[in-house]
Design an enzyme around this catalytic site. Structure first.
Site, PDB file in Angstrom:
ATOM      1  CG  HIS A 196      -1.724  -1.190   1.347  1.00 35.74           C
ATOM      2  ND1 HIS A 196      -1.349  -2.252   2.126  1.00 35.74           N
ATOM      3  CD2 HIS A 196      -2.884  -1.522   0.765  1.00 35.74           C
ATOM      4  CE1 HIS A 196      -2.264  -3.194   2.008  1.00 35.74           C
ATOM      5  NE2 HIS A 196      -3.193  -2.786   1.201  1.00 35.74           N
ATOM      6  N   GLY A 219      -0.629   6.530   3.306  1.00 36.64           N
ATOM      7  CA  GLY A 219      -0.845   7.820   2.660  1.00 36.64           C
ATOM      8  C   GLY A 219      -2.280   8.148   2.313  1.00 36.64           C
ATOM      9  CB  THR A 245      -8.057   1.665  10.192  1.00 33.60           C
ATOM     10  OG1 THR A 245      -7.291   0.795   9.389  1.00 33.60           O
ATOM     11  CG2 THR A 245      -8.163   1.108  11.584  1.00 33.60           C
ATOM     12  CG  ASP A 264      -1.960   8.106  14.919  1.00 34.97           C
ATOM     13  OD1 ASP A 264      -1.542   7.264  14.114  1.00 34.97           O
ATOM     14  OD2 ASP A 264      -3.161   8.248  15.207  1.00 34.97           O
ATOM     15  N   GLY A 284      -4.284   9.718  12.585  1.00 31.13           N
ATOM     16  CA  GLY A 284      -5.663   9.608  13.083  1.00 31.13           C
ATOM     17  C   GLY A 284      -5.890  10.436  14.339  1.00 31.13           C
TER      18      GLY A 284
HETATM   19  P1  ADP Z   1      -5.731   2.796   7.185  1.00 31.53           P
HETATM   20  O1  ADP Z   1      -4.793   2.541   8.307  1.00 31.53           O
HETATM   21  O2  ADP Z   1      -6.677   1.670   6.979  1.00 31.53           O
HETATM   22  O3  ADP Z   1      -5.024   3.253   5.963  1.00 31.53           O
HETATM   23  P2  ADP Z   1      -6.377   5.558   7.780  1.00 31.53           P
HETATM   24  O4  ADP Z   1      -5.090   5.899   7.139  1.00 31.53           O
HETATM   25  O5  ADP Z   1      -7.580   6.312   7.321  1.00 31.53           O
HETATM   26  O6  ADP Z   1      -6.681   4.005   7.676  1.00 31.53           O
HETATM   27  O7  ADP Z   1      -6.280   5.791   9.330  1.00 31.53           O
HETATM   28  C1  ADP Z   1      -5.102   5.547  10.022  1.00 31.53           C
HETATM   29  C2  ADP Z   1      -5.356   5.873  11.471  1.00 31.53           C
HETATM   30  O8  ADP Z   1      -6.264   4.951  12.033  1.00 31.53           O
HETATM   31  C3  ADP Z   1      -4.119   5.762  12.329  1.00 31.53           C
HETATM   32  O9  ADP Z   1      -3.356   6.943  12.265  1.00 31.53           O
HETATM   33  C4  ADP Z   1      -4.705   5.535  13.714  1.00 31.53           C
HETATM   34  O10 ADP Z   1      -5.006   6.753  14.359  1.00 31.53           O
HETATM   35  C5  ADP Z   1      -6.034   4.879  13.423  1.00 31.53           C
HETATM   36  N1  ADP Z   1      -6.025   3.476  13.831  1.00 31.53           N
HETATM   37  C6  ADP Z   1      -5.403   2.445  13.244  1.00 31.53           C
HETATM   38  N2  ADP Z   1      -5.666   1.303  13.904  1.00 31.53           N
HETATM   39  C7  ADP Z   1      -6.465   1.634  14.942  1.00 31.53           C
HETATM   40  C8  ADP Z   1      -7.087   0.916  16.005  1.00 31.53           C
HETATM   41  N3  ADP Z   1      -6.938  -0.400  16.107  1.00 31.53           N
HETATM   42  N4  ADP Z   1      -7.834   1.601  16.895  1.00 31.53           N
HETATM   43  C9  ADP Z   1      -7.985   2.935  16.779  1.00 31.53           C
HETATM   44  N5  ADP Z   1      -7.441   3.664  15.799  1.00 31.53           N
HETATM   45  C10 ADP Z   1      -6.692   3.029  14.892  1.00 31.53           C
HETATM   46 MG    MG Z   2      -3.848   4.946   5.924  1.00 30.94          MG
END
Ligand code: ADP
Ligand code: MG
Length: 580
Positions: free
Chosen positions: A217, A395, A440, A552, A554
């Site tokens: 990815h 990304g 996620t 982070d 998220g």
């Molecule tokens: P993906 O990881 O599927 O690419 P995103 O990039 O939109 O999804 O989101 C990433 C964010 O998701 C991370 O920075 C983190 O804050 C959050 N995240 C990842 N895993 C978890 C989890 N198990 N519980 C809570 N937040 C999570």
């Molecule tokens: Mg992501």
């Protein structure tokens, strides 16, 4: 560079539509992905592969006799939503149960898991088989944490062949898990991929360098090292995989040398020569090896080597015929059963009628304003959030948040305009977020907003204490689904301080607005402080070291959204509308 596109955010949908058009004899587009054109003559287990787009031929290219019954197709590199998985499963189910199979990523696990709960509640037998072949992503002692990369293909192939031969659901699952236990992959990246419309690749490497331990990815390799001659690269791959030979494994192996998207076949053949020689010298018989593109990562330059140790029951499944748009082997019987021409449009449900108190309808307008403000903030921050996520993740966080907030703000406005109370309007916003964002963060935000709405309800505007309870419900739902704790470097690191501060201040008698503003400041500094941490959850975990020094994504976006929510959700009008 991805050069051919219209609106970049439509890329995945348009690619799927084009694919389904050209392969209309084999596949049929359905909401959420695609399924085989022909329904089976007799009930058979439906093997549904899935994940984000950008990996062609994974996953839709593998739909057909002897392989997948359908594919759930998310946005680029983004987990499909639970709704998509559910809808593809409903279209593919022929009465013998369904199995979702996908690489081990938190977003996919949550979304396919939620879809499975819904299917099971309707009486459809459903199982999940996760692929965890990437030896670089966790040590052998934590192999269940490993991510799925090109080993997806072997596992899907073996399950598809078993289901085609009439195995029941439990047997297909057993064989899939066994194949996964016997599969290992290692890869290396030479150049990152570029999202359609993006100006730069997700990562770059110095000339004559490679990133060993690639992700699919756009995650960079685990560490960069000098690019060796092909012979040494082959040696590196083979020795890393053979070091993990499963206990009691035999001497017949399935082998895949996989190009990631822009590595020439000729280059793969050169590498193959060294890989095959070394494996044969180690005493192995190579059974129906594959050299080519089976699981790609947009236009990434890179290569991975997968070995699956075969036994008497796996080998015939690996070599069984298959007939799919992207992969044909042997003589698979022509598709049986009837061509399925049923409508592909989503069932249209009558719009919901809403019962709500006037005060809740008024508060719903504040929710509309809150999501509109968040939408503006997220649009402004899209690139920034994507860049944060590109450092150790994939990304897509900026794009995922934009898709989520766009859908959520439209849904809340639509529900409010049709007379919904705040609870129903926020729940609709949550569902729309989860359906459209994927990933996620998308599933977590969607489920969290729904829980927030359910707690607020439709009877009144929430008091400060009720608002604190709704924030707590939002946090509890995210903790329940994601299982992350404070310190794991996720959005939870900003959310928990927010919820605790808001609850404490409001219980001490602070006004909702002042309490919210203070809690938002706490969340922002907690998000900033995640820079020092190593991620223990999510896609960034295998690249923990690269993530240190960067907050982070998220947690950062959560603090942003909660900050701009404040004046609307906890603003003066909230206090005026609240019960005494
Ligand atoms: P993906 O990881 O599927 O690419 P995103 O990039 O939109 O999804 O989101 C990433 C964010 O998701 C991370 O920075 C983190 O804050 C959050 N995240 C990842 N895993 C978890 C989890 N198990 N519980 C809570 N937040 C999570
Ligand atoms: Mg992501």
């Amino acid at each position: 560079m991805t050069r051919i596109f219209n609106n970049p955010s439509d890329f995945a949908e348009e690619a799927l539509a084009g694919f389904c058009d050209v392969h209309a004899n084999l596949v049929r587009q359905v909401p959420g992905g695609a399924v085989r054109r022909h329904r089976p003559r007799q009930p058979k287990v439906a093997v549904l592969a899935g994940g984000g787009s950008g990996h062609y031929p994974a996953f839709a290219g593998l739909i057909g006799t002897g392989l997948a019954d359908g594919a759930v197709v998310g946005n680029i590199f983004t987990s499909p939503s639970a709704q998509q998985a559910y809808s593809v499963a409903k279209a593919a189910d022929s009465g013998a149960g369904v199995v979702f199979t996908y690489g081990n990523y938190a977003g996919d696990v949550m979304n396919f898991g939620m879809a499975s709960e819904r299917l099971a509640a309707e009486g459809i037998e459903v199982e999940n088989v996760l692929v965890t072949d990437d030896v670089a992503s966790a040590p052998p002692s934590e192999s269940e944490k490993r991510r799925g990369i090109a080993g997806d293909f072997t596992v899907f192939k073996i399950m598809g062949a078993a289901a085609e031969a009439g195995a029941d659901l439990a047997e297909v699952v057993r064989l899939g898990r066994k194949a996964n236990d016997l599969t290992r992959t290692i890869g290396t990246a030479f150049h990152g991929c570029t999202f359609p419309g993006a100006e730069a690749p997700l990562f770059t490497l110095e000339d004559r360098q490679m990133g060993l331990g690639l992700g699919i990815h756009g995650e960079p390799g685990l560490f960069d090292t000098d690019l060796p001659p092909a012979k040494e690269l082959g040696q590196e791959f083979v020795s890393r995989l053979l070091a993990e030979t499963p206990h009691g494994a035999g001497d017949r192996i399935a082998v895949i040398l996989n190009g990631l998207g822009s590595t020439k076949h000729e280059e793969l053949f050169v590498l193959w020569l060294s890989v095959a020689t070394l494996l044969r010298a180690a005493g192995y018989t190579l059974v129906m090896p594959e050299v080519g593109e089976l699981v790609t990562s947009l236009d990434m330059a890179g290569v991975s080597l997968t070995v699956t140790w075969l036994d008497d029951e796996l080998e015939p499944l690996w070599t069984a015929p298959a007939e799919t748009p992207a992969y044909r082997r042997g003589n698979a019987a022509l598709p049986g059963g009837e061509a399925d021409e049923s409508a592909t449009a989503e069932d249209t449900e009558a719009p919901e009628a809403f019962a709500a108190a006037e005060a809740s309808r008024d508060y719903a307008q504040q929710c509309v304003a809150a999501l509109a403000a968040a939408r503006e903030a997220i649009h402004d921050a899209e690139k920034f959030l994507g860049d944060l996520d590109a450092i150790a993740g994939d990304g897509d966080h900026g794009r995922g948040m934009v898709r989520g907030i766009d859908a959520a703000s439209a849904a809340v406005a639509d529900a409010a305009s049709r007379g919904a109370g705040a609870g129903a309007a926020l729940a609709a916003a949550g569902d729309a977020w989860a359906d459209n964002a994927g990933g996620t963060s998308g599933v977590l935000w969607g489920a969290g907003l729904r829980a927030f709405g359910e707690a607020v309800g439709n009877d009144q505007a929430p008091s400060a204490a009720e608002l604190a309870a709704a924030v707590a419900a939002f946090a509890a739902r995210i903790a329940e689904l994601g299982k992350a704790e404070v310190g794991d470097k996720t959005m939870v690191d900003a959310l928990v301080p927010f919820a605790e501060t808001f609850s404490r201040l409001t219980s001490e008698g602070a006004g909702a607005d002042a309490g919210w503003a203070e809690a938002a400041r706490e969340a922002a500094s907690a998000a900033q402080a995640t820079a020092a941490l190593r991620p223990l959850k999510g896609r960034a975990r295998p690249l923990a070291e690269k993530s240190v020094g960067t907050p982070d994504p998220g947690a950062t976006s959560l603090a942003m959204v909660f900050t701009v929510f404040g004046p609307h959700l906890a603003g003066v009008r909230q206090a005026a509308g609240a019960r005494p």
